[in-house]
Design an enzyme around this catalytic site. Structure first.
Site, PDB file in Angstrom:
ATOM      1  N   ASP A 154       0.832  -1.193   0.000  1.00  0.00           N
ATOM      2  CA  ASP A 154       0.000   0.000   0.000  1.00  0.00           C
ATOM      3  C   ASP A 154       0.875   1.255   0.000  1.00  0.00           C
ATOM      4  O   ASP A 154       2.096   1.157   0.159  1.00  0.00           O
ATOM      5  CB  ASP A 154      -0.884  -0.035   1.261  1.00  0.00           C
ATOM      6  CG  ASP A 154      -2.300   0.412   0.980  1.00  0.00           C
ATOM      7  OD1 ASP A 154      -2.475   1.288   0.118  1.00  0.00           O
ATOM      8  OD2 ASP A 154      -3.224  -0.088   1.639  1.00  0.00           O
ATOM      9  N   ASP A 199      -9.974   3.365  -3.565  1.00  0.00           N
ATOM     10  CA  ASP A 199     -10.692   2.163  -3.127  1.00  0.00           C
ATOM     11  C   ASP A 199     -12.115   2.112  -3.667  1.00  0.00           C
ATOM     12  O   ASP A 199     -12.817   3.125  -3.707  1.00  0.00           O
ATOM     13  CB  ASP A 199     -10.787   2.133  -1.595  1.00  0.00           C
ATOM     14  CG  ASP A 199      -9.432   1.957  -0.949  1.00  0.00           C
ATOM     15  OD1 ASP A 199      -8.416   1.978  -1.670  1.00  0.00           O
ATOM     16  OD2 ASP A 199      -9.399   1.804   0.275  1.00  0.00           O
TER      17      ASP A 199
HETATM   18  C1  GLA Z   1      -5.889   1.301   1.398  1.00  0.00           C
HETATM   19  C2  GLA Z   1      -6.041   0.289   0.270  1.00  0.00           C
HETATM   20  C3  GLA Z   1      -7.158  -0.661   0.585  1.00  0.00           C
HETATM   21  C4  GLA Z   1      -6.890  -1.359   1.903  1.00  0.00           C
HETATM   22  C5  GLA Z   1      -6.682  -0.334   3.007  1.00  0.00           C
HETATM   23  C6  GLA Z   1      -6.193  -0.945   4.296  1.00  0.00           C
HETATM   24  O1  GLA Z   1      -6.975   2.143   1.469  1.00  0.00           O
HETATM   25  O2  GLA Z   1      -6.258   0.947  -0.945  1.00  0.00           O
HETATM   26  O3  GLA Z   1      -7.326  -1.596  -0.448  1.00  0.00           O
HETATM   27  O4  GLA Z   1      -5.755  -2.176   1.774  1.00  0.00           O
HETATM   28  O5  GLA Z   1      -5.715   0.632   2.627  1.00  0.00           O
HETATM   29  O6  GLA Z   1      -6.039  -0.001   5.312  1.00  0.00           O
END
Ligand code: GLA
Length: 632
Positions: free
Chosen positions: A189, A276
């Protein structure tokens, strides 16, 4: 300080296949340069904790869903990766820097005594015939440490002990996760580089250390892209070292920021193209749009990732089967990773039937690895077509809007002959129909019709390159100053909500190479002549094309009519395994398309180079019209 740090990092890295750019990036290399390390010949499939549980994870939930994957027959259909997302870290032990996992949540880890170990957990998944995935961050801290409202599941301890990310520990952590604990997949990430700037209140309060190079998802111009790439390069070296059998997957998760939609294909097996997903229709549109124009940037080994499936919640729950089916069908057409994100212990049969649709899974997993391209593009209806290894086509008709549509599907959308019958198999109902030339189909609001189509190819002796994006790599796409892509849907269901200024265009990649389209979305034209098939790119680009059995390459080249630079000439050259096969005269805007033809029997890698002077490529789109590999 930031510069110094980057310089040290670079100096410490041995040479690798993810090599520094050559002096003349347009010089032929005779080498396919997109990422093929690891095990992603087809897009990875599996299940992840995040959408179902966020950080509230434990061994029972994960093993329970893994068991369901097997018991429901989903493992047999290809779902293999069982991925732990954010929330597993207790602390980084000091002074040795060893990561300590939350043994209270993963009881099997207690076998490691004072140093809990994930080995029994991964052994168990492996014994079930599955693969195990873990999560980390490019920076010192993870996303939940920045965003979680409660601290129940977050790392504990002092500032250094709460540093759960890879930053400064790449070699140590990758060795632990892969060589010692036996994981097969890592998602990396980017919040650790985005959310911990010097002005962040938590950083100012001393809770976290400020960590750069800063990754700014709001503006590509504020991000140090080479520094981010170097970190992924370092991670790749560590992964290769700790996985001698090559059985691993690197998942890049920097959400379409840092122009990663252009270069993710060179650094990881999957790469997120947007922020996301959430279980909201508008978010699906954003994520889908961020991948749908990027078919040339996805290949066996390196796939666009519009994020995990959110089927099972909100707009995609069992009361919204039309939307849930659209989500699944579209992700399969995009060759997206198919990562289930619902608690499979509780999923109703109607949703399991979606996950288990073997015919649609087969489109995602087709060995040719061609992400669908847009055969019809409008704001409310889109027709996506992908060429399968068998020569059949998959076609999806996607109604993005809230009104029904009667849509004309024609043979030309499929690049099939319009005088021979075309057989359609509906991949939900299995019903078969056939038509010649054109058929009219009703598509309900938010519905996606999806078919396998069998017909007679309009180019009987081979394939247009735009039908085979999985074999075409824009090694250099001509974009020099990353610009944001204005075509991606911007939703009021954005992460900032409606209280702020709204989602603004943020994802770079505008002007990238496209199949059957000019770089800025128009139809391909040279001096007024339209090309329904072809590759559009900017000047000063180099495309790598894999060749299996073609004996001849043909195309019609020229400066595209969309060029606003009407003076600079472009020379088109075709190379076979590094040797010049044919080259054009210098061509300017308004000059007619020039046919080029080159023998390619036995050639493994063809390179298409469009070269001009100057670096103002954005004003000089070029067209490889009807570029085709012919077998006889
Ligand atoms: C980010 C990523 C997500 C998830 C969260 C976890 O937002 O894009 O897919 O992994 O972190 O905290």
């Amino acid at each position: 300080m930031k510069k110094l740090l980057t310089a040290c990092l670079i100096a410490a890295l041995p040479l690798t296949s993810v090599a520094a750019a050559p002096a003349d990036p347009l010089a032929p290399t005779a080498r396919w340069s997109a990422y093929t390390a690891g095990r992603a010949a087809t897009p990875p499939m599996g299940w992840s904790t995040w959408n179902a549980f966020a950080t509230d994870i434990d061994e029972d939930k994960i093993i329970g869903s893994a068991q369901q994957i097997i018991d429901l027959g989903l493992a047999a259909k290809g779902y293999r990766y069982i991925n732990i997302d954010d929330g597993w870290v207790l602390k980084r032990r000091m002074p040795d820097g060893q990561m300590i996992l939350r043994a209270d949540k993963f009881p099997s880890a207690r076998a490691g005594g004072d140093t809990p170990t994930f080995k029994p957990f991964t052994d168990r998944l492996h014994a079930m015939g599955l693969k195990a995935g873990i999560y980390s961050d490019l920076g010192r801290n993870t996303c939940s440490e920045a965003w979680s409202e409660t601290d129940t599941d977050l790392p504990k301890g002092n500032v250094l002990e709460r540093e759960a990310g890879l930053y400064g520990h790449i070699d140590q952590d990758i060795a632990l996760y892969f060589a010692e604990w036996g994981f097969d997949f890592i998602k990396v990430d980017g919040c650790g580089l985005r959310d911990y700037g010097p002005q962040n209140p938590h950083v100012l309060s001393g809770k976290f250390r400020a960590t750069g190079p800063y990754l700014d998802s709001g503006a590509v111009t504020r991000t140090d892209i080479p520094a981010i790439q170097e970190m992924f390069r370092h991670i790749n070296l560590a992964l290769a070292r700790n996985n001698p059998d090559g059985d691993y997957i690197l998942s890049l998760c920097i959400w379409g920021a840092a122009n990663v939609r252009t270069w993710g294909k060179d650094y990881g097996a999957i790469s997120r193209t947007s922020d996301d997903i959430s279980p909201a229709w508008g978010r699906l549109l954003v994520n889908y749009d961020s991948s749908v124009t990027r078919s040339l940037y996805a290949h066996p080994g390196s796939w666009n990732d519009p994020d995990m499936l959110h089927i099972g919640a909100g707009d995609f729950d069992a009361n919204h089967l039309t939307e849930a089916r659209s989500h699944f069908a579209l992700w399969a057409m995009l060759n997206a990773p198919l990562m289930i994100g619902t608690d499979l212990r509780k999923a109703p049969k109607a949703l399991l039937d979606i996950f288990g649709n073997a015919d649609i899974i087969a489109l995602d997993q087709d060995p040719a690895g061609n992400q669908a391209t847009l055969a019809h593009d409008s704001s409310d209806v889109q027709i996506l077509v992908k060429t399968l290894a068998s020569g059949d086509k998959a076609v999806a008709i996607f109604n993005r809007s809230s009104g029904g549509y009667d849509v004309d599907l024609s043979a030309s959308h499929l690049k099939f002959s319009d005088t021979a019958p075309i057989e359609l198999t509906d991949l939900w109902t299995k019903e078969r129909t056939s038509f010649t030339r054109r058929t009219r189909l009703h598509v309900a609001p938010r519905e996606t019709l999806i078919f396998r189509a069998h017909g007679t190819r309009s180019l009987p002796s081979g394939y247009y390159l735009s039908e085979q994006p999985g074999s075409v790599n824009p090694a250099v796409d001509g974009t020099v100053r990353p610009q944001v892509d204005p075509t991606i849907f911007r939703t009021a269901a954005g992460w900032a909500g409606t209280g702020g200024a709204g989602d603004r265009p943020t994802y770079a990649g505008w002007g990238g190479a496209r199949a059957d389209s000019a770089p800025y979305g128009q139809t391909l034209h040279i001096a007024g002549k339209p090309f329904a098939a072809g590759i559009g790119a900017l000047a000063n680009s180099r495309l790598e094309v894999r060749n299996k059995q073609a004996t001849r390459f043909t195309t019609m080249v020229g400066v595209d009519d969309t060029a606003t630079d009407k003076t600079r000439p472009v020379t088109f050259a075709v190379y076979g395994d590094g040797k010049l096969l044919v080259t054009s005269a210098p061509l300017k805007w308004g000059m007619p398309a020039l046919p080029l033809s080159a023998p390619v029997a036995g050639v493994k890698l063809i390179e298409l180079v469009a070269r001009s002077t100057g670096a103002d490529n954005e004003r000089l789109p070029v067209t490889w019209g009807e570029a085709a590999l012919l077998e006889r």
